[in-house]
Scaffold this active site. Structure first.
Site, mmCIF file in Angstrom:
data_model
loop_
_atom_site.group_PDB
_atom_site.id
_atom_site.type_symbol
_atom_site.label_atom_id
_atom_site.label_comp_id
_atom_site.label_asym_id
_atom_site.label_seq_id
_atom_site.Cartn_x
_atom_site.Cartn_y
_atom_site.Cartn_z
ATOM 1 N N SER A 1 -9.552 53.045 11.758
ATOM 2 C CA SER A 1 -9.596 51.855 12.610
ATOM 3 C C SER A 1 -8.473 51.825 13.639
ATOM 4 O O SER A 1 -7.361 52.303 13.397
ATOM 5 C CB SER A 1 -9.517 50.588 11.763
ATOM 6 O OG SER A 1 -10.645 50.467 10.934
ATOM 7 N N TRP B 1 -4.872 48.637 10.295
ATOM 8 C CA TRP B 1 -5.534 48.373 9.019
ATOM 9 C C TRP B 1 -5.571 49.614 8.124
ATOM 10 O O TRP B 1 -6.547 49.851 7.415
ATOM 11 C CB TRP B 1 -6.953 47.847 9.233
ATOM 12 C CG TRP B 1 -7.021 46.627 10.088
ATOM 13 C CD1 TRP B 1 -7.709 46.502 11.262
ATOM 14 C CD2 TRP B 1 -6.392 45.364 9.863
ATOM 15 N NE1 TRP B 1 -7.522 45.249 11.793
ATOM 16 C CE2 TRP B 1 -6.722 44.518 10.947
ATOM 17 C CE3 TRP B 1 -5.566 44.862 8.858
ATOM 18 C CZ2 TRP B 1 -6.260 43.222 11.053
ATOM 19 C CZ3 TRP B 1 -5.095 43.565 8.959
ATOM 20 C CH2 TRP B 1 -5.454 42.754 10.039
ATOM 21 N N GLU C 1 -17.441 56.925 -0.383
ATOM 22 C CA GLU C 1 -16.456 55.844 -0.283
ATOM 23 C C GLU C 1 -17.063 54.519 -0.718
ATOM 24 O O GLU C 1 -16.430 53.729 -1.422
ATOM 25 C CB GLU C 1 -15.959 55.722 1.158
ATOM 26 C CG GLU C 1 -15.019 54.555 1.387
ATOM 27 C CD GLU C 1 -14.639 54.370 2.849
ATOM 28 O OE1 GLU C 1 -13.813 53.488 3.134
ATOM 29 O OE2 GLU C 1 -15.177 55.097 3.704
ATOM 30 N N GLY D 1 -8.599 22.949 -10.753
ATOM 31 C CA GLY D 1 -7.254 23.210 -10.260
ATOM 32 C C GLY D 1 -6.628 24.447 -10.873
ATOM 33 O O GLY D 1 -5.827 25.140 -10.231
#
Length: 377
Positions: free
Chosen positions: A126, A156, A238, A338
């Site tokens: 990238s 990245w 991949e 929570g």
């Protein structure tokens, strides 16, 4: 429901699971191994290397176990389920495939042998102006006086900051998919600057800056100008790697959610006994089983047909596993209330890890496009 595994494969998976439980079974252990938002513990990684675990899927000639895609998926599933901080493994094993297929004997010994012994490797495609559109790559490599001169920026790049080498894809000629070449770049090469990018997932991705970075001709991996075809040969593998990792992550999210709703009591009874949650867990369990069968069916196809590409199946596995892992983490957080948001319980960590999985290694949109094309669309 589990895949049809041999006794040896089941023993391997059990051994990896037991090791992870002992060494990284609690949040406190994992935080101590990889503090300050880290995703990789080199000491833990080295222990796995010493036990031969990192050689899963690597040839015996280079220190591996000689196992196939199924064994590799078992390792990825179990370490993903354990939340083991070995974030460097996925990029390393993806890189290994490129060197195994296209590297010189010297490169194979260096990279494959290094991975089996505990080295981390990285890959860089990238750029600021090129993500899903690999044909737009502009980082350039020019041949001068018997050497290669690299200039440009990458972004990245996962694990470059902890890697020994970066498998760089750069432009050597032409435009579009033509004229791309792979290079083996040591991370300490003069002219290369690695700068971390802060993300909600922790410290794992980087910008790379190449300024007159000089490489020898021996740094070329495969054929000059043939990098696109070489990339395509490895992308399906991949996607299977990432699918197996996210399968394990989704299993952890499901297990943690199930344990919580069995223990948490409201209105005088465990919350999991309420139909609203019981039915949601039933649906999630069914989806999880489908993901597992899809991942291992694809792995079995890869093992039974060496050298054959399975773009439809690999993209389906990556799409389904990553999207489900994200959905499972969100459901887990909702059901835990929570506590799902609190770092003590770990669901927020799973959510951070799974959200990005639908982006890296080819976005979900790209996977759908690939699958559609295999049907002639």
């Amino acid at each position: 429901m589990t895949p049809d595994l041999t006794d040896e494969q089941r023993a391997f998976a059990a051994a990896v699971a037991d090791f992870c439980h002992r060494e990284a079974g609690t949040r406190e252990q994992r935080d101590a191994l990889a503090p300050d938002g880290g995703r990789h513990s080199q000491p833990l990684y080295r222990k796995m290397a010493d036990l031969g675990y990192l050689g899963a899927g690597l040839p015996e000639a280079y220190g591996g176990s000689g196992g196939g895609a199924v064994e590799l998926c078992l390792f990825l599933e179990e370490t993903g389920k354990a939340l083991a901080p070995i974030g460097g493994f996925a990029t390393s094993i993806i890189v290994a495939g490129a060197y195994e297929r296209f590297g010189t004997e010297e490169q194979k010994k260096q990279i494959l042998g290094g991975i089996a012994a505990g080295a981390v490797e990285s890959i860089s495609m990238s750029e600021p102006g090129a993500g899903s559109d690999v044909a737009a790559l502009s980082c350039r490599a020019e041949e001068r006086d018997g050497e290669w001169l690299i200039n440009g920026q990458k972004t990245w790049c996962s694990n470059a900051h902890i890697a020994d080498h970066i498998l760089l894809v750069a432009r050597t000629s032409g435009s579009g998919h033509q004229g791309l070449t792979m290079f083996n770049v040591p991370t300490d090469a003069p002219g290369l600057t690695i700068r971390g990018i802060d993300t909600m997932g922790g410290k794992e991705v980087n910008d790379l800056y190449f300024t007159d970075c000089v490489l020898p001709t021996s740094a070329v991996v495969g054929e000059v100008g043939n990098g696109w075809k070489q990339l395509m040969a490895g992308l399906n593998f991949e996607r299977l790697v990432l699918a197996a990792l996210m399968l394990g992550t989704a299993e952890r999210a499901f297990d943690d959610t199930l344990a919580y709703v069995k223990e948490r009591t409201q209105f005088g009874r465990p919350i999991g006994t309420f139909q609203a949650l019981r039915h949601r867990l039933a649906d999630l369990a069914t989806e999880l089983t489908c993901v597992k069968l899809l991942v291992y069916q694809t792995a079995e196809l890869v093992d039974a047909n060496p050298g054959t590409l399975f773009p439809r199946e690999a993209s389906m596995a990556k799409l389904k596993a990553t999207e489900f892992a994200k959905a499972m983490a969100l459901e887990g957080m909702q059901m835990m209330g929570g506590y799902g948001y609190a770092t003590e319980y770990g669901m927020e960590q799973i959510l951070r890890a799974s959200v990005i999985s639908t982006v890296y290694g080819g976005t979900s949109e790209i996977q759908r496009d690939i699958i559609g094309k295999t049907y002639g669309l």
